[in-house]
Design a protein around this motif. Structure first.
Motif, short mmCIF file in Angstrom:
data_model
loop_
_atom_site.label_atom_id
_atom_site.label_comp_id
_atom_site.label_asym_id
_atom_site.label_seq_id
_atom_site.Cartn_x
_atom_site.Cartn_y
_atom_site.Cartn_z
N VAL A 67 -4.45 10.37 -5.92
CA VAL A 67 -4.15 12.10 -6.18
C VAL A 67 -3.33 12.10 -7.88
N THR A 68 -4.53 13.34 -8.65
CA THR A 68 -5.00 13.47 -9.71
C THR A 68 -3.85 14.33 -10.07
N LEU A 69 -3.52 15.49 -9.09
CA LEU A 69 -2.81 16.72 -9.47
C LEU A 69 -2.07 17.25 -7.84
N PHE A 88 2.94 19.30 -15.51
CA PHE A 88 3.84 17.68 -16.24
C PHE A 88 3.77 17.08 -15.62
N GLN A 89 3.89 15.93 -17.09
CA GLN A 89 3.10 14.44 -16.30
C GLN A 89 3.97 13.92 -15.66
N LEU A 90 3.10 13.42 -14.82
CA LEU A 90 4.15 12.12 -14.21
C LEU A 90 4.19 10.50 -14.38
N GLN A 91 3.75 9.59 -13.87
CA GLN A 91 3.45 8.25 -13.87
C GLN A 91 2.32 8.05 -13.51
N GLY A 92 0.68 8.62 -13.66
CA GLY A 92 0.07 8.24 -13.26
C GLY A 92 -1.28 9.68 -12.66
N SER A 93 -0.03 10.69 -12.52
CA SER A 93 -0.55 12.06 -12.28
C SER A 93 0.58 13.44 -12.89
N ALA A 94 -0.10 14.00 -12.42
CA ALA A 94 0.42 14.93 -13.05
C ALA A 94 0.99 16.14 -11.97
N LEU A 95 1.41 16.93 -11.78
CA LEU A 95 2.70 18.16 -10.82
C LEU A 95 2.60 19.95 -11.42
N GLY A 151 8.84 4.15 -14.40
CA GLY A 151 9.48 4.42 -13.21
C GLY A 151 7.84 5.23 -11.94
N SER A 152 7.02 4.01 -12.66
CA SER A 152 5.99 4.20 -11.32
C SER A 152 6.45 2.90 -10.36
N LEU A 153 5.20 2.71 -9.23
CA LEU A 153 5.64 2.46 -7.86
C LEU A 153 4.65 1.15 -7.43
N GLN A 182 10.53 13.27 -14.44
CA GLN A 182 9.81 14.12 -13.94
C GLN A 182 8.40 12.77 -12.43
N GLY A 236 -0.46 4.74 -9.16
CA GLY A 236 1.40 4.58 -10.16
C GLY A 236 2.71 5.43 -9.29
N ALA A 278 -4.59 17.27 -5.40
CA ALA A 278 -6.59 16.83 -6.48
C ALA A 278 -6.65 15.69 -6.52
#
Lengths: 143, 143
Positions: A6-8, A41-48, A136-138, B4, B45, B75
């Motif tokens: 999941v990229t975004l 918004f940047q997340l850990q390895g993806s964005a929202l 914070g990544s899992l 985030q 992540g 996405a």
């Protein structure tokens, strides 16, 4: 195969300016990729992203569709019950709606739910069996 | 502030066995953390879960709520238009519903949409301005 990726995550919102203000009250910082019509918004390895709901329906190729919320939850995990409680307090102060107060749950953790002004559902959880990385990544634990 | 962070994306589904089969047809492999009542998949992540929709409503503290879909898209980004087309073909063969055929879009990329049997919306995209890391993760580019 389709990659497990999941990229975004894009949340469709009724009032983009209000949604931006809401997430800013949570302390989220928009990334420089943001534009007037979309917030990233940047997340850990993806964005929202936050994006106008009608524009999202049009982008999905069904401009007149009534899009619904609630059947997908986005969990934020924390490293203690106290952190869950703190995050819930902040979400409610920012204007979120309480769905379920955090409580100890059958799977051995601690979890509660709130929804944002557009009905998007957030879970706040402490799962002692799923340690988080420092960023914070899992990574799901091996048996 | 609230971090985030999205640790877990949970999709509420009407028939968990059918949903597991659908995502298996996409080539997704369940993680060993999966249990009879919930399927987990490792992402970059974070993780994604499939969970009974009525059980999700109950977990959210509103057992009788009718949960809706569509106002949130997930996405998957790829590194070429051809990869987008391939992923869409696989999704449709697996039983997904086409929402919008991939096309060149105004922001300079290439994007299409499909939905899974429960109405969860997936976007497939190639964004030449957002390079992916080797592991498929995304760090938004600095200006």
């Amino acid at each position: 195969m389709t990659p497990q990726r999941v990229t975004l995550i894009t949340l469709g919102v009724r009032d983009l300016a209000a949604a931006r203000e809401f997430y800013a009250r949570l302390g989220w910082r928009e990334h420089g990729e943001s534009q007037p019509g979309i917030a990233f918004f940047q997340l850990q390895g993806s964005a929202l992203a936050l994006f106008d709901r009608a524009a999202l329906a049009a982008d999905q190729g069904r401009a007149s569709a009534a899009l619904g919320t609630g059947a997908m939850s986005l969990a934020q995990n924390f490293t203690s019950e106290a952190e869950v409680d703190q995050a819930l307090s902040l979400a409610l102060e920012a204007g979120g709606t309480l769905l379920k107060s955090p409580e100890k749950v059958f799977w051995g953790g601690y979890s509660g739910y709130w929804s944002d002004p557009d009905g998007h559902v957030w879970e706040l959880a402490f799962n002692p069996f799923w340690p988080l990385a420092r960023d914070g990544s899992l990574t799901l634990p091996e048996a």
